[in-house]
Structure formats: C-alpha cells, structure tokens
Design a protein around this motif. Structure first.
Motif, PDB file in Angstrom:
ATOM      1  N   SER A 256       0.806  -1.221   0.000  1.00 30.89           N
ATOM      2  CA  SER A 256       0.000   0.000   0.000  1.00 30.89           C
ATOM      3  C   SER A 256       0.844   1.279   0.000  1.00 30.89           C
ATOM      4  O   SER A 256       0.299   2.377  -0.089  1.00 30.89           O
ATOM      5  N   LEU A 257       2.161   1.140   0.067  1.00 27.37           N
ATOM      6  CA  LEU A 257       3.040   2.315   0.111  1.00 27.37           C
ATOM      7  C   LEU A 257       3.348   2.834  -1.289  1.00 27.37           C
ATOM      8  O   LEU A 257       3.354   2.067  -2.249  1.00 27.37           O
ATOM      9  N   PRO A 258       3.655   4.131  -1.393  1.00 28.65           N
ATOM     10  CA  PRO A 258       4.139   4.667  -2.670  1.00 28.65           C
ATOM     11  C   PRO A 258       5.524   4.098  -3.000  1.00 28.65           C
ATOM     12  O   PRO A 258       6.250   3.631  -2.114  1.00 28.65           O
ATOM     13  N   GLU A 259       5.892   4.154  -4.275  1.00 32.15           N
ATOM     14  CA  GLU A 259       7.147   3.553  -4.760  1.00 32.15           C
ATOM     15  C   GLU A 259       8.374   4.052  -3.989  1.00 32.15           C
ATOM     16  O   GLU A 259       9.261   3.276  -3.646  1.00 32.15           O
ATOM     17  N   ALA A 260       8.434   5.337  -3.712  1.00 30.26           N
ATOM     18  CA  ALA A 260       9.602   5.897  -3.012  1.00 30.26           C
ATOM     19  C   ALA A 260       9.755   5.287  -1.626  1.00 30.26           C
ATOM     20  O   ALA A 260      10.877   4.983  -1.187  1.00 30.26           O
ATOM     21  N   GLU A 261       8.659   5.088  -0.934  1.00 30.03           N
ATOM     22  CA  GLU A 261       8.736   4.511   0.405  1.00 30.03           C
ATOM     23  C   GLU A 261       9.033   3.014   0.356  1.00 30.03           C
ATOM     24  O   GLU A 261       9.682   2.474   1.249  1.00 30.03           O
ATOM     25  N   VAL A 262       8.582   2.341  -0.696  1.00 37.04           N
ATOM     26  CA  VAL A 262       8.910   0.928  -0.867  1.00 37.04           C
ATOM     27  C   VAL A 262      10.419   0.778  -1.034  1.00 37.04           C
ATOM     28  O   VAL A 262      11.035  -0.140  -0.497  1.00 37.04           O
ATOM     29  N   ARG A 263      11.042   1.704  -1.765  1.00 37.60           N
ATOM     30  CA  ARG A 263      12.496   1.664  -1.925  1.00 37.60           C
ATOM     31  C   ARG A 263      13.206   1.860  -0.583  1.00 37.60           C
ATOM     32  O   ARG A 263      14.234   1.244  -0.319  1.00 37.60           O
ATOM     33  N   GLU A 264      12.650   2.713   0.268  1.00 42.36           N
ATOM     34  CA  GLU A 264      13.232   2.902   1.596  1.00 42.36           C
ATOM     35  C   GLU A 264      13.149   1.614   2.413  1.00 42.36           C
ATOM     36  O   GLU A 264      14.093   1.261   3.131  1.00 42.36           O
ATOM     37  N   VAL A 265      12.018   0.924   2.311  1.00 41.63           N
ATOM     38  CA  VAL A 265      11.867  -0.351   3.018  1.00 41.63           C
ATOM     39  C   VAL A 265      12.898  -1.350   2.507  1.00 41.63           C
ATOM     40  O   VAL A 265      13.546  -2.047   3.290  1.00 41.63           O
ATOM     41  N   LEU A 266      13.072  -1.400   1.200  1.00 46.67           N
ATOM     42  CA  LEU A 266      14.061  -2.300   0.616  1.00 46.67           C
ATOM     43  C   LEU A 266      15.473  -1.958   1.091  1.00 46.67           C
ATOM     44  O   LEU A 266      16.260  -2.848   1.424  1.00 46.67           O
ATOM     45  N   ASP A 267      15.795  -0.680   1.152  1.00 50.76           N
ATOM     46  CA  ASP A 267      17.101  -0.259   1.670  1.00 50.76           C
ATOM     47  C   ASP A 267      17.284  -0.700   3.121  1.00 50.76           C
ATOM     48  O   ASP A 267      18.355  -1.149   3.522  1.00 50.76           O
ATOM     49  N   PHE A 268      16.207  -0.562   3.903  1.00 48.32           N
ATOM     50  CA  PHE A 268      16.280  -0.947   5.310  1.00 48.32           C
ATOM     51  C   PHE A 268      16.489  -2.454   5.456  1.00 48.32           C
ATOM     52  O   PHE A 268      17.266  -2.901   6.302  1.00 48.32           O
ATOM     53  N   VAL A 269      15.832  -3.238   4.621  1.00 49.98           N
ATOM     54  CA  VAL A 269      16.025  -4.693   4.651  1.00 49.98           C
ATOM     55  C   VAL A 269      17.480  -5.024   4.328  1.00 49.98           C
ATOM     56  O   VAL A 269      18.098  -5.865   4.978  1.00 49.98           O
ATOM     57  N   GLY A 270      18.044  -4.342   3.324  1.00 54.83           N
ATOM     58  CA  GLY A 270      19.454  -4.548   2.997  1.00 54.83           C
ATOM     59  C   GLY A 270      20.358  -4.194   4.161  1.00 54.83           C
ATOM     60  O   GLY A 270      21.338  -4.890   4.435  1.00 54.83           O
ATOM     61  N   TYR A 271      20.030  -3.111   4.857  1.00 54.12           N
ATOM     62  CA  TYR A 271      20.808  -2.699   6.033  1.00 54.12           C
ATOM     63  C   TYR A 271      20.751  -3.782   7.114  1.00 54.12           C
ATOM     64  O   TYR A 271      21.783  -4.144   7.694  1.00 54.12           O
TER      65      TYR A 271
END
Length: 74
Positions: A14-29
């Motif tokens: 349900s998140l916008p694309e930009a926030e999905v990328r932040e989630v993906l970055d956080f998972v990588g972290y």
C-alpha cells in the motif's frame, strides 16, 4: 493466521514507490548488519582468508610523489 512476512508484504503493497524503496534499503541494512555481526564473531582463520584474498592488490611499494605525478592531476 497470517505470518509476519505476509503482514509486512500487505503493508508494503500500500506504500508509494519511493517509500517501498526505503523499506528495501532498510532490509538490505538489516541483512548487512547481521552479516557483519557474524563476521565479527568468526574465527581468526576466516579473517586471514579474507585478508589474503585481497593482499595481492598491495605490492608493498608506496611512493607518495608518484601518486601526485599523474597527468590527470596537472
């Protein structure tokens, strides 16, 4: 009952694309943080294996003047 991964997936959808990328970055972290902790707890032999893998890049000779005597810096 839904698993935690399914709940996270539903929320992320349900998140916008930009926030999905932040989630993906956080998972990588989180993954890198876990790998770093495992590496820190590893045995000394594994540390030397990693060091020796990159040791060939260093010839042992370092000349400071040659670093600054390149055409690109002129």
């Amino acid at each position: 009952m839904n698993s935690v991964a399914e709940l996270v997936f539903e929320q992320v959808r349900s998140l916008p694309e930009a926030e999905v990328r932040e989630v993906l970055d956080f998972v990588g972290y989180l993954k890198s943080k876990h790998r770093t902790a495992e590496f820190a707890e590893g045995d000394e032999a594994a540390d030397w294996v990693e060091f020796e893998k990159h040791a060939c890049a260093w010839s042992g000779q370092y000349h400071r003047d040659e670093c600054y005597d390149r055409k690109v810096l002129r």
